[in-house]
Design an enzyme around this catalytic site. Structure first.
Site, PDB file in Angstrom:
ATOM      1  N   HIS A 198      20.933   2.097  49.570  1.00 29.23           N
ATOM      2  CA  HIS A 198      19.459   1.848  49.242  1.00 29.23           C
ATOM      3  C   HIS A 198      18.598   2.571  49.602  1.00 29.23           C
ATOM      4  O   HIS A 198      17.568   2.559  50.321  1.00 29.23           O
ATOM      5  CB  HIS A 198      19.759   0.986  50.822  1.00 29.23           C
ATOM      6  CG  HIS A 198      21.043  -0.061  50.982  1.00 29.23           C
ATOM      7  ND1 HIS A 198      21.407  -1.558  50.232  1.00 29.23           N
ATOM      8  CD2 HIS A 198      21.538  -0.101  51.928  1.00 29.23           C
ATOM      9  CE1 HIS A 198      22.201  -2.162  50.704  1.00 29.23           C
ATOM     10  NE2 HIS A 198      22.534  -1.316  51.787  1.00 29.23           N
ATOM     11  N   LYS A 213      -3.925 -13.685  14.841  1.00 26.71           N
ATOM     12  CA  LYS A 213      -5.337 -14.564  15.674  1.00 26.71           C
ATOM     13  C   LYS A 213      -5.280 -15.954  14.774  1.00 26.71           C
ATOM     14  O   LYS A 213      -5.838 -17.154  15.077  1.00 26.71           O
ATOM     15  CB  LYS A 213      -7.510 -14.622  15.336  1.00 26.71           C
ATOM     16  CG  LYS A 213      -8.110 -15.356  15.897  1.00 26.71           C
ATOM     17  CD  LYS A 213      -9.242 -14.543  15.443  1.00 26.71           C
ATOM     18  CE  LYS A 213     -10.432 -15.630  15.807  1.00 26.71           C
ATOM     19  NZ  LYS A 213     -12.043 -14.664  15.846  1.00 26.71           N
ATOM     20  N   ARG A 226      -6.903   6.580   4.848  1.00 25.52           N
ATOM     21  CA  ARG A 226      -8.071   5.755   5.590  1.00 25.52           C
ATOM     22  C   ARG A 226      -8.403   4.652   5.426  1.00 25.52           C
ATOM     23  O   ARG A 226      -8.565   3.847   6.174  1.00 25.52           O
ATOM     24  CB  ARG A 226      -9.343   6.776   6.160  1.00 25.52           C
ATOM     25  CG  ARG A 226      -8.503   8.164   6.868  1.00 25.52           C
ATOM     26  CD  ARG A 226      -9.752   9.003   7.499  1.00 25.52           C
ATOM     27  NE  ARG A 226      -9.288  10.308   8.358  1.00 25.52           N
ATOM     28  CZ  ARG A 226     -10.022  10.396   9.647  1.00 25.52           C
ATOM     29  NH1 ARG A 226     -10.973  10.102  10.323  1.00 25.52           N
ATOM     30  NH2 ARG A 226      -9.086  10.886  10.467  1.00 25.52           N
ATOM     31  N   GLY A 237      30.859   2.416  48.151  1.00 26.97           N
ATOM     32  CA  GLY A 237      29.721   1.332  47.825  1.00 26.97           C
ATOM     33  C   GLY A 237      28.423   1.847  47.178  1.00 26.97           C
ATOM     34  O   GLY A 237      27.831   1.652  47.182  1.00 26.97           O
ATOM     35  N   LYS A 255      -8.291   1.705   3.258  1.00 30.03           N
ATOM     36  CA  LYS A 255      -7.632   0.442   2.109  1.00 30.03           C
ATOM     37  C   LYS A 255      -7.365  -0.722   2.046  1.00 30.03           C
ATOM     38  O   LYS A 255      -7.670  -1.949   1.312  1.00 30.03           O
ATOM     39  CB  LYS A 255      -6.362   1.574   1.615  1.00 30.03           C
ATOM     40  CG  LYS A 255      -5.668   1.455   2.912  1.00 30.03           C
ATOM     41  CD  LYS A 255      -3.962   2.488   2.333  1.00 30.03           C
ATOM     42  CE  LYS A 255      -2.974   2.572   3.803  1.00 30.03           C
ATOM     43  NZ  LYS A 255      -1.643   3.881   3.702  1.00 30.03           N
ATOM     44  N   ASN A 295       9.373   6.871  58.584  1.00 28.94           N
ATOM     45  CA  ASN A 295       9.694   7.937  59.474  1.00 28.94           C
ATOM     46  C   ASN A 295      11.366   8.597  58.796  1.00 28.94           C
ATOM     47  O   ASN A 295      12.049   7.459  59.488  1.00 28.94           O
ATOM     48  CB  ASN A 295       9.596   8.255  61.229  1.00 28.94           C
ATOM     49  CG  ASN A 295       8.394   7.625  61.795  1.00 28.94           C
ATOM     50  OD1 ASN A 295       7.697   8.014  60.854  1.00 28.94           O
ATOM     51  ND2 ASN A 295       7.849   7.136  61.892  1.00 28.94           N
ATOM     52  N   THR A 313       0.960  -1.561  -0.431  1.00 26.72           N
ATOM     53  CA  THR A 313      -0.182  -0.162  -0.379  1.00 26.72           C
ATOM     54  C   THR A 313       1.178   0.584   0.104  1.00 26.72           C
ATOM     55  O   THR A 313       1.988   1.118   0.408  1.00 26.72           O
ATOM     56  CB  THR A 313      -1.177  -0.220   1.027  1.00 26.72           C
ATOM     57  OG1 THR A 313      -0.422   0.346   2.686  1.00 26.72           O
ATOM     58  CG2 THR A 313      -1.911  -1.148   1.243  1.00 26.72           C
ATOM     59  N   GLY A 314       0.517   2.510  -0.696  1.00 27.92           N
ATOM     60  CA  GLY A 314       1.008   3.581  -0.496  1.00 27.92           C
ATOM     61  C   GLY A 314       1.835   4.135  -0.583  1.00 27.92           C
ATOM     62  O   GLY A 314       2.772   3.303  -1.499  1.00 27.92           O
ATOM     63  N   TYR A 342      19.307 -10.150  37.918  1.00 22.73           N
ATOM     64  CA  TYR A 342      18.606 -10.781  38.735  1.00 22.73           C
ATOM     65  C   TYR A 342      18.153  -9.248  39.795  1.00 22.73           C
ATOM     66  O   TYR A 342      18.474  -8.234  39.433  1.00 22.73           O
ATOM     67  CB  TYR A 342      19.362 -11.536  39.943  1.00 22.73           C
ATOM     68  CG  TYR A 342      20.322 -11.054  40.923  1.00 22.73           C
ATOM     69  CD1 TYR A 342      20.071 -10.223  41.844  1.00 22.73           C
ATOM     70  CD2 TYR A 342      21.298 -11.464  39.950  1.00 22.73           C
ATOM     71  CE1 TYR A 342      21.207  -9.302  42.235  1.00 22.73           C
ATOM     72  CE2 TYR A 342      23.060 -11.370  40.795  1.00 22.73           C
ATOM     73  CZ  TYR A 342      22.664 -10.051  41.793  1.00 22.73           C
ATOM     74  OH  TYR A 342      23.923  -9.655  42.594  1.00 22.73           O
TER      75      TYR A 342
END
Length: 516
Positions: free
Chosen positions: A278, A140, A66, A307, A68, A420, A36-37, A218
């Site tokens: 952390h 499908k 839109r 580290g 085709k 907290n 197409t196109g 991991y």
């Protein structure tokens, strides 16, 4: 299902990467190509014989393209069950030939809405209708039809055709799953865009999509599988858009910590450096330049930074790099590294260097997602922070200008500490941080113990209100002179009275920053 030969292919793609050599390889095998196109024009110009879609449907492409491929002669050829006699009889009756291979990717909707000047009309025009219909139909019916939505799969298709003359069942099934992921992601982007246009912040169905950045060795622990994904059109200054300049592959924990470091360092306009362990900051400093800021962040907690992950909001120069190279760091994040800094830091083969150019970009993902058992929590990202004009002095003594500077600094930091949370600040650096404690006074005691004698004359920031006056009592014992907290407890008066008793100035922000 079994292997299927390919006699007829339909090709219609927006992303034409690798298209011509792929189509040439199909044509050399005698496979008829329908197109197409713009795709048809490109193939024809390359000397590849193409059957126009209108020659198959007997109907011209109309409505500016839109309509085709939305035609029974196309979709019957895609959906017919080849070993169903009734289906094959109907194909013969209507002179419809089956289509064995569909190569389709969709209108560039994501690229369109990413443009800063995109109009709503442009966005709508770039919603593909025929493409997803063909992809879904082929997927499908993958028992008989091979569907390809990614140019990365062209090579495997040609390899199987050359080696066995057909596409294997497992491959067709894998490509069908990929095709449905492709259309699902496409629809999710459209749904998200249209929901934004009508300000649907928490719709009845949440459809989000992410694209893989990389597989990870991991997760938090070696027995947990993990991968890293990014959200399309997300913040250019986010960790998912970082460019890795050096070092071994990032881990799950690296990425999580780097995200936390980046979020905090972007709070500051002055040269700033943040060290994270952390997901909690262990040292934060601001200075007149990035070297002095790093020195403050390091001196804040020279034990915990070892580290750790370090983020800076200014380019790393030679002087700063030499100091950073003196200790073991996992990651350094910055908007740029000078050539001299790279020469120094790349001598450490395992040190990851991440470049995030848009360090001052204030655009953030509007929502944060967190999975829970069987569900998903969604909330707006906590990007707000109280300014001095929004705050209220509640004690007899008001903060000095020097105290105000430290209070505002501590308030930005404590927002990024797990609740907290208590942060002590002095001299434009953190000197004690109490994170993730079950009670607030416990967090205060940890921060004060870490600060030691430095606590005298320091300020204290709390992410939430004091349920009782015990935290103020601990602050007074340590010699803290100023406190910033949200306020809002039914026992606020007791905390204010205790502060007045010891000559401590206290500021209420009116905004809580719990971080779980």
């Amino acid at each position: 299902m079994a292997e299927t030969t390919i006699q007829r292919a339909l090709i219609s793609v927006s992303d034409k990467t690798g298209l011509v050599p792929f189509a040439q390889a199909l044509a050399l095998r005698g496979i008829e190509i329908i197109s197409t196109g713009g795709t048809a024009r490109m193939l024809s110009e390359a000397g590849i014989k193409v059957t126009p879609i209108s020659a198959v449907t007997g109907f011209p492409e109309i409505l500016d393209g839109r309509v085709k491929t939305l035609h029974p002669r196309i979709h019957s050829g895609l959906l017919a069950v080849r070993d169903n006699e009734h289906h094959t009889a109907q194909l013969e009756e209507h002179d419809i030939a089956p289509i064995d291979l569909v190569v389709v990717n969709l209108y560039p909707f994501a690229q369109t809405i990413a443009k800063p000047d995109v109009t709503f009309e442009d966005a709508i025009e770039n919603i593909d209708i025929g493409g997803p219909s063909m992809v879904r139909a082929a997927a499908k019916n993958h028992a008989y039809v091979t569907v390809v939505v990614d140019h990365e799969d062209y090579g495997e298709i040609i390899r199987q055709l050359e080696e066995g003359g057909a596409i294997e069942e497992e491959t067709r099934r894998r490509l069908a799953a990929k095709a449905f992921r492709h259309t699902a992601a496409y629809d999710a982007l459209i749904a998200g865009y249209l929901s934004e246009q009508v300000n649907e912040r928490t719709p009845e169905r949440l459809t989000v999509t992410f694209e893989k950045v990389q597989d990870l060795r991991y997760g938090e622990n070696p027995h947990q599988q993990a991968a890293f994904y990014r959200q399309p059109l997300s913040d250019e200054g986010g960790i998912a858009q970082a460019e890795q300049l050096h070092g071994k592959a990032l881990s799950y924990n690296n990425i999580n910590d780097a995200d936390a470091a980046l979020a905090l360092v972007r709070e500051f306009e002055q040269p700033a450096v943040v060290a994270v362990k952390h997901t909690n900051p262990c040292g934060v400093g601001i200075g007149d330049d990035i070297t002095s800021a790093y020195q403050k962040a390091y001196q804040a907690d020279p034990v915990s930074i070892f580290g750790g992950i370090v983020a800076a909001n200014r380019p790393i120069d030679e002087q700063t790099a030499r100091q950073m190279a003196e200790i073991f760091l996992e990651i350094i994040i910055a908007p740029e590294f000078t050539p001299q800094a790279l020469d120094i830091l790349t001598q450490k083969k395992n040190l990851r260097l991440l470049k995030v150019e848009e360090m001052t970009n204030t655009k953030q993902p509007p929502f944060r997602y967190r999975s829970v058992g069987g569900g998903l929590l969604v909330q707006e990202d906590d990007v707000k922070i109280s300014g001095r004009d929004d705050m209220r002095v509640v004690t007899e003594r008001a903060p000095s200008e020097a105290e105000w500077e430290q209070l505002l600094f501590g308030w930005k930091v404590v927002k990024h500490v797990k609740s907290n949370a208590i942060v002590l600040a002095k001299g434009r650096q953190t000197i004690g941080i109490g994170a993730g404690q079950m009670n607030r006074v416990g967090a205060a005691r940890i921060a004060i113990e870490q600060a030691g004698e430095k606590a005298r004359g320091a300020v204290l920031a709390s992410d939430a209100f004091f349920p009782m006056k015990d935290t103020v009592e601990e602050a007074a014992k340590a010699g803290i002179t100023a406190i910033i907290q949200p306020g809002g407890s039914i026992r606020d008066e007791e905390s204010v009275a205790e502060a007045n008793k010891h000559g401590i100035t206290m500021v209420f922000t009116g905004m809580r920053h719990f971080k779980h």
